[in-house]
Design a protein around this motif. Structure first.
Motif, PDB file in Angstrom:
ATOM      1  N   VAL A 121       0.856  -1.200   0.000  1.00 53.69           N
ATOM      2  CA  VAL A 121       0.000   0.000   0.000  1.00 53.69           C
ATOM      3  C   VAL A 121       0.890   1.247   0.000  1.00 53.69           C
ATOM      4  O   VAL A 121       2.123   1.141  -0.016  1.00 53.69           O
ATOM      5  N   HIS A 122       0.254   2.397  -0.009  1.00 54.42           N
ATOM      6  CA  HIS A 122       1.008   3.649  -0.140  1.00 54.42           C
ATOM      7  C   HIS A 122       0.667   4.630   0.967  1.00 54.42           C
ATOM      8  O   HIS A 122      -0.478   4.701   1.414  1.00 54.42           O
ATOM      9  N   ASP A 123       1.665   5.397   1.330  1.00 53.11           N
ATOM     10  CA  ASP A 123       1.471   6.460   2.300  1.00 53.11           C
ATOM     11  C   ASP A 123       1.970   7.771   1.689  1.00 53.11           C
ATOM     12  O   ASP A 123       3.162   7.884   1.407  1.00 53.11           O
ATOM     13  N   PRO A 124       1.135   8.750   1.444  1.00 54.15           N
ATOM     14  CA  PRO A 124      -0.323   8.712   1.591  1.00 54.15           C
ATOM     15  C   PRO A 124      -0.938   7.828   0.509  1.00 54.15           C
ATOM     16  O   PRO A 124      -0.262   7.528  -0.487  1.00 54.15           O
ATOM     17  N   PRO A 125      -2.213   7.444   0.673  1.00 48.17           N
ATOM     18  CA  PRO A 125      -2.839   6.598  -0.344  1.00 48.17           C
ATOM     19  C   PRO A 125      -2.685   7.202  -1.736  1.00 48.17           C
ATOM     20  O   PRO A 125      -2.760   8.414  -1.894  1.00 48.17           O
ATOM     21  N   LYS A 126      -2.440   6.340  -2.702  1.00 49.01           N
ATOM     22  CA  LYS A 126      -2.144   6.819  -4.047  1.00 49.01           C
ATOM     23  C   LYS A 126      -3.379   6.638  -4.940  1.00 49.01           C
ATOM     24  O   LYS A 126      -3.930   5.536  -5.014  1.00 49.01           O
TER      25      LYS A 126
END
Ligand SMILES: Cc1cc2nc3c(=O)[nH]c(=O)nc-3n(C[C@H](O)[C@H](O)[C@H](O)COP(=O)(O)OP(=O)(O)OC[C@H]3O[C@@H](n4cnc5c(N)ncnc54)[C@H](O)[C@@H]3O)c2cc1C
Ligand code: SF4
Ligand code: SF4
Lengths: 424, 562
Positions: free
Chosen positions: A313-318
């Protein structure tokens, strides 16, 4: 991002082949399931989006070199992004961006397609992609008596783009669009001889520097006018102003609209009345650059991390560009508001429309392939019973006309401007 | 390894210069399939020396004769969705990319069968068959996958085989280019009739074709097949809808189509779930069966949205995800699809289903049985919604065998799930909660001939620790010394039956009547010059000896010359 920055995506391409087709959930007719013109025409897996991930990964690992075959595969592709949309129904990877970066690498390495070199040469000398003289740029508008920004100012800039400016067959459409605005009382002007290419097509060929150059030029030009809005009847130009400039950090400080946006607005405001019946059965072809490629750019900076053990997953959401933000309803709303008209959808529409065939430099370097692709679309329009295929981009119209000429297809090829004109 | 000019010219003469390539750029896109990293430690397997795009069986036959003449290995390549079975022994090999052979020759409504060429995908046949009230089972999540690959060459498992049987059992007749180059029409085909039955006098050629889990390209090329179809109770066409502005992945059926009903009962624990599954399958009322975890969830755009949803769910319904949290688990929910032609039939099947569910303490929770969740479950289980390797990058199914009593299958499934849980708890695989044991049963023919019991491990092949764990996991569950007391050879289709890697035949042959000797005899008889690549079938000689519990990278394909 450079092409090597997509290593993660190259590794994660599963070879599921979804990129070759329209998304499965949306297939309705087995005769029109294909999504990628390139692999449909050239057959070898390399020509699909997955193939290009594979090629890039092999290049990265020094298993192959950029040679003529590599260029052939990379450039016999319209950059239309159908693959990107289908892939992203179930993946978080970026096929189209990788292809774009590979083209940029080829240009940087001096690995060039001869037909494109001629076009780019013309661009550098004459500021257009049509190998035409700069001083002829404003001729399409002669006699209309419209404001010219070289001598005066207006609220709206009407940017015709290279194809409309130099393709004489299409001049009536470019003029027709402008006339619709004038008739509705819009304070609109043109750049005339000073209009230049947007740089978008050159970028798609891999000439990234040209995009920056023209973006800076256009932004500077817009600044010197007091115009608040830019309207273009060309979908390629629209995507360039709206999406690509933003992508490279040069978002213009002006409202960017495609002519369909403006026409819809005028219709809603009652300034444009579609009163006349147009009793014909039409279908609408979504230009790639207005549809899926017209989706605004999404900037993201952050990092990848894992949750639930191994989920990436991604930080912040992508937010991935999956085509949903393209312009689909606006042209349809216009068409459907024409009295007496019978509208029918094709099997492949909106996000997963089949390309007209012209994009990505294909019309310049591989005209037979461009016509083959266009002919496929005309066949689909016929299959749903349409008497006319309507689009909203001069590149589509040009290519459909050529394809119809080559195949003897009798279907009428219209731009949405022409359809609106008939209803007035 | 490059082909000599003479070899290349001979192959070129069979298909024409436009349809053969030996360009490295083209070739290197035929050896990067999804599971390679696990087995080869890199994404590339051996690069073929050439790829051919034949349009007719005759062209394949002539090219295969060239292969025999020059001792060139060959293999068929359909959509390329399989993993290891597409790799090659060495680089003096060619592939037949079959995409030009893509006709649905016939859908025979009366006799419920279809005749297809190799590049006809399962989903395409389903779309066409539905127009005539017919259905071909689903294949995994691989809707690009070919009907012929699935039915004649590589037998995995899927959720509709409770009704349609395993793919390998649905073949009626084939046109087959043997490894010698001869074209064989089995059964009625050979007698000049159409491909109605595969078997004539003598032993079953269809059985030979099917083998244990398919020959995976190891005994020639199937150029046409006649396959059984089953009733389709639903509409001729269907629409997945989404709202404007929503991602395409959100598109779904608005409701379960008329002609079908879907039920999702949830049980207290995995044992009860499997016991109920056994009764449900044996009652002969189901069209499709599977676990509910994937199918009923709302569709998401991508991993980030999935994660956001999970967090939200965890807050509001922790117990639905994690049984260790003290409640029921979605891991113990199953999707049951019934089809019907009359209200009476539906009533009977539903009554039966509810009774069995009740007997095993099943509950029909609203959130899993609301109309949109049921519609998603239906689409997912009948056709697959196509979500696959996004979460972690790759997955590995465990190795349960389809043979044996339900009791044995149940025990095996539970044991395997326990092993997998260890790896999950160590963070090596995707985990849905500390306690969830996810076992997906894919029963065949109403469980009358067994079920594949799979615990799927989702791992990241580009994370060294996760990759290492995946290999250890496979090592453990491949059960080299039979410690699980299973009946049947462990297999998950051809995919893990890669002899130099898993030593399946070598380990298990002696336990089962030396079946591997028969396989080898068949291979030798069909392919006297060993030109049909055997890497996912059986080697002429075992290349290295099986070590106790070993996982080894293949001994072939290392000396690749680029
Ligand atoms: C994410 C994912 C999930 C999957 N889940 C499942 C699952 O749940 N269940 C399941 O069963 N499978 C599953 N699969 C595997 C895949 O769906 C099957 O292997 C499918 O049968 C492959 O079809 P294909 O057309 O792509 O064949 P290919 O991958 O091209 O070929 C498969 C094998 O068959 C041979 N072959 C193909 N065509 C011919 C022919 N005409 N003649 C002779 N040999 C031939 C090839 O040589 C190869 O060995 C999954 C795959 C992926 C990527
Ligand atoms: S590019 Fe995407 S859709 Fe195509 S094979 Fe790779 S993962 Fe699948
Ligand atoms: S951009 Fe278009 S032509 Fe190019 S690979 Fe993608 S779908 Fe095919």
């Amino acid at each position: 991002m450079a092409w090597q920055d997509y290593t993660h995506d190259m590794q994660r391409c599963t070879r599921c082949s979804y990129c070759k087709w329209i998304p499965y959930r949306y297939m309705r007719d087995t005769g029109f399931m294909e999504g990628c013109p390139s692999v449909s025409r050239y057959l070898w897996h390399a020509y699909s989006a997955s193939g290009k991930f594979n090629m890039a990964y092999s290049l990265l690992q020094k298993r192959i070199e950029i040679d003529d075959i590599f260029l052939d595969v990379l450039y016999k592709c319209q950059m239309d992004g159908s693959c990107d949309i289908s892939c992203k129904v179930q993946q978080d990877i970026e096929p189209l961006q990788l292809m774009q970066e590979l083209r940029i690498k080829c240009v940087e390495d001096g690995q060039l397609v001869p037909a494109h070199m001629i076009v780019i040469d013309g661009l550098r000398k004459e500021d257009n992609m049509m190998q035409s003289k700069k001083q002829d740029r404003g001729r399409w508008v002669e006699g209309l008596g419209v404001k010219d920004f070289t001598s005066t100012t207006a609220e709206v800039i009407y940017h015709a783009g290279c194809r409309y400016s130099f393709d004489r067959d299409l001049w009536p459409v470019a003029r027709g669009g402008l006339q619709l605005l004038l008739d509705a009382g819009v304070d609109v002007g043109v750049m005339g001889v000073e209009e230049t290419c947007c740089g978008g097509r050159a970028y798609e060929l891999g000439y990234a520097g040209e995009l920056t150059k023209y973006a800076e030029h256009q932004i500077e030009t817009f600044r010197t006018t007091s115009a608040r809005t830019l309207v273009t009847p060309c979908s390629d130009c629209y995507a360039c102003f709206k999406v690509l400039y933003d992508k490279i950090g040069k978002k213009p400080d002006i409202e960017v609209l495609h002519i369909t946006h403006y026409l819809e607005r005028l219709i809603k405001e009652g300034k444009l009345r579609l009163k006349k019946k147009v009793p014909i059965k039409v279908t609408y072809h979504d230009p790639c650059h207005l549809g899926r490629l017209g989706e605004p750019w999404v900037h993201w900076q952050g990092k990848e991390y894992k949750v639930m053990g191994q989920m990436i997953v991604h930080d912040p959401p992508k937010k991935f560009r999956r085509g949903a933000g393209g312009v689909y309803e606006t042209p349809r709303n216009i068409i459907k508001s024409i009295p007496g008209l019978d509208f029918v959808e094709m099997y492949r529409s909106k996000e997963y429309a089949w390309c007209c065939g012209a994009g990505g430099g294909v019309i310049d370097a591989y005209p037979d392939y461009a016509a083959w692709t266009g002919a496929g679309r005309l066949k689909e329009a016929e299959a749903v019973g349409a008497e006319a295929i309507v689009s909203a981009c001069p590149w589509c119209k040009r290519n459909f006309l050529d394809a119809a000429g080559e195949t003897g297809n009798k279907i009428e090829v219209l731009d949405i401007i022409e359809l609106v004109q008939r209803a007035i | 390894m490059k082909l000599s000019n003479e070899e290349y010219k001979a192959l070129e003469a069979t298909v024409g210069p436009e349809y053969i390539s030996q360009e490295p750029v083209i070739m290197d896109t035929y050896n990067q399939v999804w599971g390679n990293k696990f087995f080869f430690d890199e994404k590339h397997s051996v690069r073929p020396a050439a790829v051919l795009l034949p349009a007719r069986p005759k062209e394949i036959s002539e090219a295969v004769r060239v292969c025999n003449r020059y001792r060139i290995l060959f293999k068929a390549f359909s959509s390329g969705f399989e993993y290891l079975s597409l790799s090659l022994m060495n680089s003096k090999s060619i592939l037949f990319d079959l995409r030009r052979m893509n006709r649905i020759v016939e859908i025979d409504e009366k006799n419920m069968r279809a005749v297809v060429e190799p590049y006809v995908s399962v989903y395409r046949l389903q779309m066409e068959a539905a127009k005539k009230g017919l259905f071909t089972g689903r294949i995994g999540v691989g809707y690009s996958a070919g009907v012929i690959a699935a039915e004649c060459c590589h037998h995995g498992c899927q959720h509709t085989m409770v009704f349609t049987s395993g793919y390998g059992r649905n073949v009626l007749g084939v046109e087959w280019v043997l490894p010698t180059g001869e074209i064989l029409n089995v059964g009625t085909g050979e007698a000049g009739s159409d491909l109605f039955s595969a078997d004539g006098p003598g032993f079953s050629l269809r059985g030979v074709l099917r083998g244990r889990t398919g020959a995976n390209g190891g005994h020639g090329v199937i150029t046409k097949a006649s396959v059984k179809l089953y009733p389709w109770y639903g509409p001729k066409q269907w629409d997945h809808k989404k709202q404007p502005g929503e991602a395409l992945s959100k598109g779904q059926l608005e409701s379960v189509p008329d002609g079908y009903k879907v039920f999702v009962p949830t049980f207290q624990n995995l044992d009860d779930t499997l016991s109920a599954s056994e009764d449900l399958c044996r009652a002969e009322i189901l069209c499709a069966f599977g676990i509910a975890i994937v199918g009923t969830n709302p569709y998401s755009e991508g991993n980030d949205e999935d994660w956001a949803m999970m967090q939200k769910t965890a807050e509001t319904r922790a117990r639905d995800i994690d049984p260790a949290g003290g409640g029921v688990s979605i891991a113990n929910s199953v999707v049951c699809v019934i089809g019907y032609q009359s209200p009476g039939e539906m009533e009977y099947k539903e009554k039966c289903l509810r009774k069995i569910a009740e007997q095993w303490g099943g509950t029909f929770y609203d959130n899993l049985n609301e109309p949109r969740a049921l519609a998603r479950a239906f689409a997912d289980i009948m056709w697959s919604s196509g979500v696959n390797l996004r979460a972690t990058g790759d997955f590995l199914p465990s190795s349960s065998s389809p043979d044996g009593s339900p009791e044995m299958l149940k025990r095996l499934a539970l044991q395997e799930a326990e092993i997998k849980r260890r790896y999950e708890q160590a963070g090596a695989f995707l985990t849905l909660g500390s306690g969830a044991r996810m076992v997906s049963w894919r029963p065949e023919e109403h469980l009358s001939i067994g079920a594949q019991g799979i615990s799927t491990a989702q791992y990241d092949p580009y994370d060294p620790a996760s990759l290492q764990a995946a290999r250890k996991f496979i090592n453990e569950i491949f059960d080299p010394r039979g410690q699980f007391n299973r009946y049947g050879v462990p297999s998950r289709g051809g995919c893990l039956q890669i002899e130099p890697v898993t030593h399946v035949h070598q380990n298990w042959g002696p336990r089962y009547d030396n079946y591997d000797m028969w396989l080898r005899k068949i291979k030798k008889m069909l392919d006297p010059n060993t030109v049909a690549d055997w890497t996912a079938y059986i080697p002429p000689e075992y290349p290295d000896s099986p070590k106790d519990g070993d996982y080894v990278l293949p001994s072939y394909g290392k000396a690749e010359q680029l």
